[in-house]
Scaffold this active site. Structure first.
Site, short mmCIF file in Angstrom:
data_model
loop_
_atom_site.label_atom_id
_atom_site.label_comp_id
_atom_site.label_asym_id
_atom_site.label_seq_id
_atom_site.Cartn_x
_atom_site.Cartn_y
_atom_site.Cartn_z
N GLU A 51 -8.33 -6.98 5.51
CA GLU A 51 -7.60 -8.10 4.92
C GLU A 51 -6.88 -8.92 5.98
O GLU A 51 -6.79 -10.16 5.87
CB GLU A 51 -6.62 -7.58 3.86
CG GLU A 51 -7.34 -7.02 2.64
CD GLU A 51 -6.55 -5.98 1.87
OE1 GLU A 51 -5.30 -6.00 1.96
OE2 GLU A 51 -7.18 -5.14 1.19
N TYR A 96 0.83 -1.20 0.00
CA TYR A 96 0.00 0.00 0.00
C TYR A 96 0.86 1.26 0.00
O TYR A 96 0.45 2.30 -0.52
CB TYR A 96 -0.94 -0.01 1.20
CG TYR A 96 -2.15 -0.88 1.01
CD1 TYR A 96 -3.27 -0.40 0.33
CD2 TYR A 96 -2.17 -2.18 1.47
CE1 TYR A 96 -4.39 -1.19 0.14
CE2 TYR A 96 -3.28 -3.00 1.28
CZ TYR A 96 -4.38 -2.50 0.61
OH TYR A 96 -5.49 -3.30 0.42
#
Length: 416
Positions: free
Chosen positions: A139, A97
């Site tokens: 997640e 990310y």
């Protein structure tokens, strides 16, 4: 929540970002892959080639920003769930990310130029990291639920135990754990990611396939349609590989089952509506109900080009016998042939949502091409089915409309 200053800045600049969204995401992918070519192994190169991926990313970023600043009142949770399940199945790591954020913000600056002041950049950076942190948390919970520890790979080796040709372009692969371990259970409607090394310098690619067999069995089954390129898109790299190069005894790497949609939700009447290879989660639901709730009222509505292209239809006589309250309504565009001994309604042409058998309290599951699902969902909403009772499975970039759409014509769409 965005800070008050950032919220005002994002709201003011949303129109510009929306207008240039695909240019921004196109530049983002270009610069990220130049800096990190290894990430090409994660992204669908077919969707990259057609531009579908950059369009979907642009729409997702704008929709999340609209949600944060109150421009849109559409629920964002289902969209986040969909993204989180997909990322979990791909094994996306939190550190990635950071890479995405760096190149996305750089792309915003390159496309919008001097309009991106320090204040604008800070506001959109805050927006991105709110999204990223929420996804990382979701997640992590999904991985924990699947028994995957922090930093552990999602991939497990599975051996191809059987290949079953279903149609000229569809094959089922029966898979067993290559390590001899247990077969995880799953909820009907879940999918697995399949990672293959394409060879010849083409790297690795990953695709998602619904589990089409019975939960609780001593094996998994996926049913794969060969994707033939049209309108400038290449042939499906992974589907072609699985059709042409994978034999009994070969090993594939699979993720645990993920997916935010169940294909046999709730209790009471169930309506399964599918088109083409979208029948796979519906078949998992029927296999499951044949064992766990054989007397549940179920209607399967399936659309295909012809009886000979209808994948897994040879399973229907057995399931029809096991489910005495199963009603079958099949729409075939080119011919209306029916398997011997199978009791079903067969219609010529394409599905007309106004003619779909519908119990007033039915739960609905849709799976098929986006235009097909949009029209069916619109027709069911118009007939009074609450939106909360309509679950749908979308593969690849894209989401369903949130309105009821135009009046459904007599002939809806071609089935993929």
């Amino acid at each position: 929540m965005l800070t008050e200053t950032s919220a005002a800045m994002v709201k003011a600049t949303l129109p510009a970002v929306q207008a240039h969204g695909e240019a921004i995401t196109g530049r983002f992918y270009q610069r990220m892959f130049e800096a990190h070519p290894e990430l090409l192994d994660i992204f669908n190169r077919g969707n990259q080639a057609t531009g579908r991926q950059r369009a979907a990313l642009a729409a997702a970023v704008v929709a999340y920003a609209e949600h944060l600043v109150g421009v849109s009142d559409l629920p964002w949770g289902p969209g986040l769930d969909r993204i989180a399940h997909k990322h979990a199945s791909l094994g996306i790591a939190p550190a990635q990310y950071t890479i995405v954020g760096r190149h996305l913000m750089a792309a915003v600056g390159e496309v919008l130029g001097d309009a991106v002041t320090a204040e604008v950049a800070a506001a959109w950076d805050e927006t991105y990291w709110l999204l990223a942190c929420e996804l990382v948390a979701r997640e992590a919970r999904l991985h924990h639920g699947a028994g995957i520890g922090e930093g552990e790979p999602v991939w497990r080796p599975w051996r191809v135990d059987r290949r079953t040709p279903e149609t000229a372009d569809v094959v089922s692969l029966t898979l067993v754990p290559a390590d001899g371990g247990p077969v995880p259970d799953f909820v009907p409607g879940r999918y697995v990611s399949v990672a293959v090394d394409l060879g010849e310098g083409r790297g690795r690619q990953i695709r998602q396939y619904s589990l089409s067999g019975r939960p609780g069995a001593d094996h998994w089954r996926i049913t794969v349609k060969r994707v033939r390129g049209t309108d400038g898109a290449p042939d499906g790299a992974v589907s072609t590989f699985l059709h042409d190069r994978v034999a009994v005894g070969d090993t594939l790497r699979l993720s645990p089952p993920f997916g935010e949609v169940a294909s046999a939700p709730g209790e009471g009447p169930l309506l399964l509506v599918s088109a083409g290879i979208g029948v796979t989660p519906a078949m998992a639901a029927l296999e499951h109900l044949a064992v766990t709730a054989p007397h549940r009222p179920v209607t399967l509505v399936h659309a295909d080009r012809a009886g000979g292209t209808h994948a897994l239809r040879d399973q229907l006589p057995r399931l029809r016998a096991a489910l005495p309250h199963l009603r079958l309504h099949l729409w075939y565009e080119e011919d209306g042939d029916l398997l011997d001994g199978l009791s079903a309604e067969v219609s010529a042409g394409r599905v007309d949502p106004r003619l779909i058998p519908l119990a007033p309290d039915a739960h609905v599951h849709l799976c098929g091409p986006l235009p097909f699902m949009n029209l069916v969902r619109s027709g069911l909403l118009r007939r009074g089915v609450p939106a909360g009772r309509i679950a749908y499975e979308v593969f690849g970039p894209g989401m369903l409309r949130d309105d009821v759409g135009p009046e459904v014509p007599d002939v809806t769409r071609s089935v993929g």
